[in-house]
Each structure stands twice: as C-alpha cells, then as structure tokens.
Design a protein around this motif. Structure first.
Motif, PDB file in Angstrom:
ATOM      1  N   GLY A  40     -25.830  -4.493  -5.570  1.00  0.00           N
ATOM      2  CA  GLY A  40     -24.482  -4.785  -6.521  1.00  0.00           C
ATOM      3  C   GLY A  40     -23.535  -3.612  -6.742  1.00  0.00           C
ATOM      4  O   GLY A  40     -22.411  -3.433  -6.795  1.00  0.00           O
ATOM      5  N   ILE A  41     -24.230  -2.123  -6.686  1.00  0.00           N
ATOM      6  CA  ILE A  41     -23.287  -0.927  -7.330  1.00  0.00           C
ATOM      7  C   ILE A  41     -22.424  -0.572  -6.005  1.00  0.00           C
ATOM      8  O   ILE A  41     -21.308  -0.384  -5.951  1.00  0.00           O
ATOM      9  N   VAL A  42     -23.336  -1.114  -4.723  1.00  0.00           N
ATOM     10  CA  VAL A  42     -22.078  -0.550  -3.529  1.00  0.00           C
ATOM     11  C   VAL A  42     -21.346  -1.049  -3.707  1.00  0.00           C
ATOM     12  O   VAL A  42     -20.109  -0.600  -2.908  1.00  0.00           O
ATOM     13  N   ASN A  43     -21.406  -2.899  -3.796  1.00  0.00           N
ATOM     14  CA  ASN A  43     -20.263  -4.006  -3.170  1.00  0.00           C
ATOM     15  C   ASN A  43     -19.294  -3.402  -3.962  1.00  0.00           C
ATOM     16  O   ASN A  43     -18.161  -3.674  -3.339  1.00  0.00           O
ATOM     17  N   HIS A  44     -20.024  -3.278  -5.383  1.00  0.00           N
ATOM     18  CA  HIS A  44     -18.449  -2.642  -6.420  1.00  0.00           C
ATOM     19  C   HIS A  44     -17.900  -1.783  -5.994  1.00  0.00           C
ATOM     20  O   HIS A  44     -16.792  -2.639  -5.641  1.00  0.00           O
ATOM     21  N   ILE A  45     -18.498  -0.903  -5.457  1.00  0.00           N
ATOM     22  CA  ILE A  45     -17.667   0.405  -5.279  1.00  0.00           C
ATOM     23  C   ILE A  45     -16.686   0.057  -4.179  1.00  0.00           C
ATOM     24  O   ILE A  45     -15.378   0.295  -3.983  1.00  0.00           O
ATOM     25  N   THR A  46     -17.309  -0.341  -3.118  1.00  0.00           N
ATOM     26  CA  THR A  46     -16.817  -0.706  -1.901  1.00  0.00           C
ATOM     27  C   THR A  46     -15.784  -2.154  -1.955  1.00  0.00           C
ATOM     28  O   THR A  46     -14.602  -1.962  -0.681  1.00  0.00           O
ATOM     29  N   GLN A  47     -15.734  -2.822  -2.397  1.00  0.00           N
ATOM     30  CA  GLN A  47     -14.382  -3.658  -3.229  1.00  0.00           C
ATOM     31  C   GLN A  47     -13.719  -3.279  -4.122  1.00  0.00           C
ATOM     32  O   GLN A  47     -12.365  -4.212  -4.174  1.00  0.00           O
ATOM     33  N   GLU A  50     -10.729   2.908  -5.250  1.00  0.00           N
ATOM     34  CA  GLU A  50      -9.017   3.521  -4.411  1.00  0.00           C
ATOM     35  C   GLU A  50      -8.892   5.025  -5.284  1.00  0.00           C
ATOM     36  O   GLU A  50      -9.685   5.400  -5.457  1.00  0.00           O
ATOM     37  N   VAL A  51      -8.087   5.182  -3.947  1.00  0.00           N
ATOM     38  CA  VAL A  51      -8.074   6.465  -4.355  1.00  0.00           C
ATOM     39  C   VAL A  51      -7.097   7.201  -4.259  1.00  0.00           C
ATOM     40  O   VAL A  51      -5.824   6.704  -3.449  1.00  0.00           O
ATOM     41  N   ALA A  52      -5.847   7.936  -4.830  1.00  0.00           N
ATOM     42  CA  ALA A  52      -4.880   8.218  -4.940  1.00  0.00           C
ATOM     43  C   ALA A  52      -4.416  10.096  -4.430  1.00  0.00           C
ATOM     44  O   ALA A  52      -5.182  10.751  -5.063  1.00  0.00           O
ATOM     45  N   VAL A  53      -3.668   9.684  -3.594  1.00  0.00           N
ATOM     46  CA  VAL A  53      -3.364  11.321  -3.248  1.00  0.00           C
ATOM     47  C   VAL A  53      -1.147  11.386  -3.788  1.00  0.00           C
ATOM     48  O   VAL A  53      -1.051  10.428  -3.320  1.00  0.00           O
ATOM     49  N   ALA A  54      -1.860  12.358  -4.189  1.00  0.00           N
ATOM     50  CA  ALA A  54      -0.951  13.099  -5.861  1.00  0.00           C
ATOM     51  C   ALA A  54       0.280  13.290  -5.045  1.00  0.00           C
ATOM     52  O   ALA A  54       1.646  13.550  -5.262  1.00  0.00           O
ATOM     53  N   SER A  55       0.655  14.185  -3.566  1.00  0.00           N
ATOM     54  CA  SER A  55       1.790  14.938  -2.823  1.00  0.00           C
ATOM     55  C   SER A  55       1.575  14.495  -1.455  1.00  0.00           C
ATOM     56  O   SER A  55       0.657  14.561  -1.099  1.00  0.00           O
ATOM     57  N   GLY A  56       2.772  15.101  -0.812  1.00  0.00           N
ATOM     58  CA  GLY A  56       2.892  14.672   0.483  1.00  0.00           C
ATOM     59  C   GLY A  56       2.322  13.814   1.502  1.00  0.00           C
ATOM     60  O   GLY A  56       2.847  12.858   0.157  1.00  0.00           O
ATOM     61  N   SER A  57       3.442  13.541   2.626  1.00  0.00           N
ATOM     62  CA  SER A  57       3.667  13.376   3.467  1.00  0.00           C
ATOM     63  C   SER A  57       2.214  11.683   3.097  1.00  0.00           C
ATOM     64  O   SER A  57       3.154  10.812   3.493  1.00  0.00           O
ATOM     65  N   SER A  58       0.766  11.705   2.862  1.00  0.00           N
ATOM     66  CA  SER A  58       0.551  11.030   2.572  1.00  0.00           C
ATOM     67  C   SER A  58       0.355  10.533   1.455  1.00  0.00           C
ATOM     68  O   SER A  58      -1.235   9.171   0.871  1.00  0.00           O
ATOM     69  N   ALA A  59       1.570  10.469   0.154  1.00  0.00           N
ATOM     70  CA  ALA A  59       0.953  10.049  -0.993  1.00  0.00           C
ATOM     71  C   ALA A  59       0.955   8.482  -1.624  1.00  0.00           C
ATOM     72  O   ALA A  59       1.469   8.262  -0.701  1.00  0.00           O
ATOM     73  N   GLY A  60       0.385   8.143  -2.694  1.00  0.00           N
ATOM     74  CA  GLY A  60      -0.327   6.337  -2.541  1.00  0.00           C
ATOM     75  C   GLY A  60      -1.400   6.513  -2.885  1.00  0.00           C
ATOM     76  O   GLY A  60      -1.806   7.390  -3.248  1.00  0.00           O
ATOM     77  N   THR A  61      -2.002   5.171  -3.355  1.00  0.00           N
ATOM     78  CA  THR A  61      -3.061   4.872  -3.809  1.00  0.00           C
ATOM     79  C   THR A  61      -3.688   4.269  -2.257  1.00  0.00           C
ATOM     80  O   THR A  61      -2.618   3.493  -1.446  1.00  0.00           O
ATOM     81  N   TYR A  62      -4.782   4.205  -1.783  1.00  0.00           N
ATOM     82  CA  TYR A  62      -5.753   3.885  -1.029  1.00  0.00           C
ATOM     83  C   TYR A  62      -6.520   2.965  -0.936  1.00  0.00           C
ATOM     84  O   TYR A  62      -7.511   4.144  -1.889  1.00  0.00           O
ATOM     85  N   LYS A  63      -6.779   1.948  -0.372  1.00  0.00           N
ATOM     86  CA  LYS A  63      -8.211   1.568  -1.041  1.00  0.00           C
ATOM     87  C   LYS A  63      -9.767   2.303   0.171  1.00  0.00           C
ATOM     88  O   LYS A  63      -9.266   2.783   0.972  1.00  0.00           O
ATOM     89  N   VAL A  64     -10.744   2.534  -0.445  1.00  0.00           N
ATOM     90  CA  VAL A  64     -12.022   3.352  -0.355  1.00  0.00           C
ATOM     91  C   VAL A  64     -12.642   2.426   0.434  1.00  0.00           C
ATOM     92  O   VAL A  64     -13.456   1.123   0.376  1.00  0.00           O
ATOM     93  N   THR A  65     -12.653   2.364   2.198  1.00  0.00           N
ATOM     94  CA  THR A  65     -13.832   1.253   3.060  1.00  0.00           C
ATOM     95  C   THR A  65     -15.052   1.997   3.240  1.00  0.00           C
ATOM     96  O   THR A  65     -15.111   3.431   3.196  1.00  0.00           O
TER      97      THR A  65
END
Length: 65
Positions: A40-47, A50-65
C-alpha cells in the motif's frame, strides 16, 4: 531507487523488533499483513509522487515512476 514491497515489509518488521515489538508473534498480524501494508505504501508513492526541478532546461514537475 526501485521500491520493493517485500524488502519494505522486512525492514518494517526488523525496525519493530529493534524497538521491542514482535510483529510476527502468534497473535500479531504476520508477514502477509506487513507485506500488504508495504504494498500500500509503495503503491501510494508510485501513483502520487512528484519531483520538482527548480531550474535549468529541465525545470518543472515530474511524476516519479
């Protein structure tokens, strides 16, 4: 880092034992319960994680997979 429910369940059981609990005692839930808990914990985390990238060319929020 890959999330592994079996390893998480074992880690939870070990941590409980280190604190003086017996998570696998006769009247306790048993390993299958802790495995379901960990899944249940693993499923909650993977679903939901999100990780926030604050700067650079990859700036944005991305889903953790």
């Amino acid at each position: 880092m890959a999330l592994n429910p079996e390893k998480l369940a074992l880690d939870i059981e070990a941590a409980m034992q280190a604190k003086g609990f017996d998570p696998l005692a006769n009247k306790a839930a048993g390993h299958e319960w802790w495995l379901a808990f960990a899944e249940g914990i693993v499923n909650h985390i993977t679903q939901n994680a999100e990780v926030a990238v604050a700067s650079g060319s990859s700036a944005g929020t991305y889903k953790v997979t």
